[in-house]
Scaffold this motif. Sequence first.
Motif, short mmCIF file in Angstrom:
data_model
loop_
_atom_site.label_atom_id
_atom_site.label_comp_id
_atom_site.label_asym_id
_atom_site.label_seq_id
_atom_site.Cartn_x
_atom_site.Cartn_y
_atom_site.Cartn_z
N UNK A 110 0.82 -1.21 0.00
CA UNK A 110 0.00 0.00 0.00
C UNK A 110 0.86 1.26 0.00
N UNK A 111 0.17 2.39 0.16
CA UNK A 111 0.84 3.69 0.07
C UNK A 111 1.86 3.87 1.20
N UNK A 112 1.56 3.24 2.35
CA UNK A 112 2.47 3.36 3.51
C UNK A 112 3.86 2.80 3.16
N UNK A 113 3.86 1.63 2.54
CA UNK A 113 5.14 1.01 2.16
C UNK A 113 5.86 1.85 1.11
N UNK A 114 5.09 2.38 0.15
CA UNK A 114 5.69 3.14 -0.95
C UNK A 114 6.36 4.42 -0.46
N UNK A 115 5.83 4.98 0.63
CA UNK A 115 6.36 6.27 1.12
C UNK A 115 7.38 6.11 2.24
N UNK A 116 7.63 4.86 2.65
CA UNK A 116 8.49 4.59 3.80
C UNK A 116 9.96 4.44 3.33
N UNK A 120 12.24 -2.28 2.96
CA UNK A 120 13.34 -3.01 2.31
C UNK A 120 13.33 -2.88 0.78
N UNK A 121 12.15 -2.87 0.19
CA UNK A 121 12.06 -2.72 -1.27
C UNK A 121 12.58 -1.36 -1.72
N UNK A 122 12.25 -0.33 -0.95
CA UNK A 122 12.71 1.03 -1.25
C UNK A 122 14.24 1.09 -1.12
N UNK A 123 14.75 0.47 -0.06
CA UNK A 123 16.20 0.46 0.17
C UNK A 123 16.95 -0.25 -0.97
N UNK A 124 16.37 -1.37 -1.39
CA UNK A 124 16.98 -2.14 -2.48
C UNK A 124 16.99 -1.33 -3.78
N UNK A 125 15.86 -0.68 -4.05
CA UNK A 125 15.76 0.15 -5.25
C UNK A 125 16.75 1.30 -5.19
N UNK A 163 3.77 14.23 -1.59
CA UNK A 163 4.84 14.37 -2.57
C UNK A 163 6.19 14.57 -1.87
N UNK A 164 6.16 15.05 -0.61
CA UNK A 164 7.42 15.23 0.13
C UNK A 164 7.59 14.17 1.22
N UNK A 165 7.00 12.99 1.01
CA UNK A 165 7.13 11.88 1.98
C UNK A 165 8.59 11.42 2.07
N UNK A 166 8.95 10.68 3.15
CA UNK A 166 10.35 10.27 3.32
C UNK A 166 10.98 9.57 2.11
N UNK A 167 10.29 8.63 1.49
CA UNK A 167 10.91 7.93 0.34
C UNK A 167 11.09 8.88 -0.84
N UNK A 168 10.18 9.83 -0.97
CA UNK A 168 10.28 10.79 -2.07
C UNK A 168 11.48 11.71 -1.85
N UNK A 169 11.68 12.13 -0.61
CA UNK A 169 12.85 12.96 -0.28
C UNK A 169 14.15 12.20 -0.52
N UNK A 170 14.10 10.92 -0.18
CA UNK A 170 15.28 10.07 -0.36
C UNK A 170 15.70 10.01 -1.83
#
Length: 324
Positions: A110-116, A120-125, A163-170
Amino acid sequence: MNLMNRMCLACLVFALPAAATATVIAAEVNPESAKIAADMPIADLHMHPDTWMIPSVIRFWMDRNGVGWAGAGAKRGGRATWENFSKKLGDRFIAFAGHSELVTIYKEGGIKAMLDAKNPGIQELYAAVEEDLKAGRIKGVGEIHINNRRSSSSDRFKRKGRTDAPSMRLFYALVARYDGFLTLHMEGDSDSVRQLEVLLASDRRGRVLLNHCGVNAGAKKVRSLLQRNPNLFCEISVRYPPVLKRSWGSYDDRKIFDSKGVESDWLKLIEDFPDRFMIGTDTDSGSVYDEAIKTVRGGLLPYLRPATARMVAHENAQRLFGLK
Ligand SMILES: [Zn+2]
């Protein structure tokens, strides 16, 4: 007076105020622009590769339409998909990473995982994107669907996040370090726009390419965004027929041009910011592709000044993405 005539009169009474407030299509063609528009090279910033697509077929679509370069994030298959296109199309393919990976993360968590940022998926990407940016294999990350609540053909795919969520900032900080871009599918809601400005102001070296130029954002809103943010750019996919989707809500609000010309407020905006706009299409049909490029060559480029037409057609993309 018969019933028919009375109905027509009623129509007129109700239709006039609406017609008076609607934007006027600019009717003046610049003869020199019309001449160069017919065959000047085009860079298409919204051509998604997909697992079922054959690179040589896409190259054929490009060649028969005079499209010099095309690209966007892979719809499916992640890195293997865009890498295959890069290998076969060489410098003519404009590669972006992360699109299908972020879709998978969203579908699973969900959106929570995408913005976190710690997912782990975000970190890998993140690690993969850094390697690819460093090696010059990609131009950035996208298309990221951060607000497509009214602009998706599938209900399962619709979401809205900050749009300025943590993963987006990353990812934004990462592309800023490597001179790259984030490309965002973001509708023009005021809160999304405010958050985008926070992201853009966090590091002016970072750049954002707004996919579909803000989807349903009007010329006034896009103008104020461009004025305040020199690191913001637009591609105009899906904002003209036949790629303009009727199922995405108000058709006229989203239309920038059609085969008959350009909406006057958009024409003025493009001329005022000629170095910020680029072409995009967004279709997986060859015949729709032909029709889309035909509409760009006949309905947009001839109405721009010759220098602007060249910038929008290909020079901006060449400068920003280092295309040869
Ligand atoms: Zn999109």
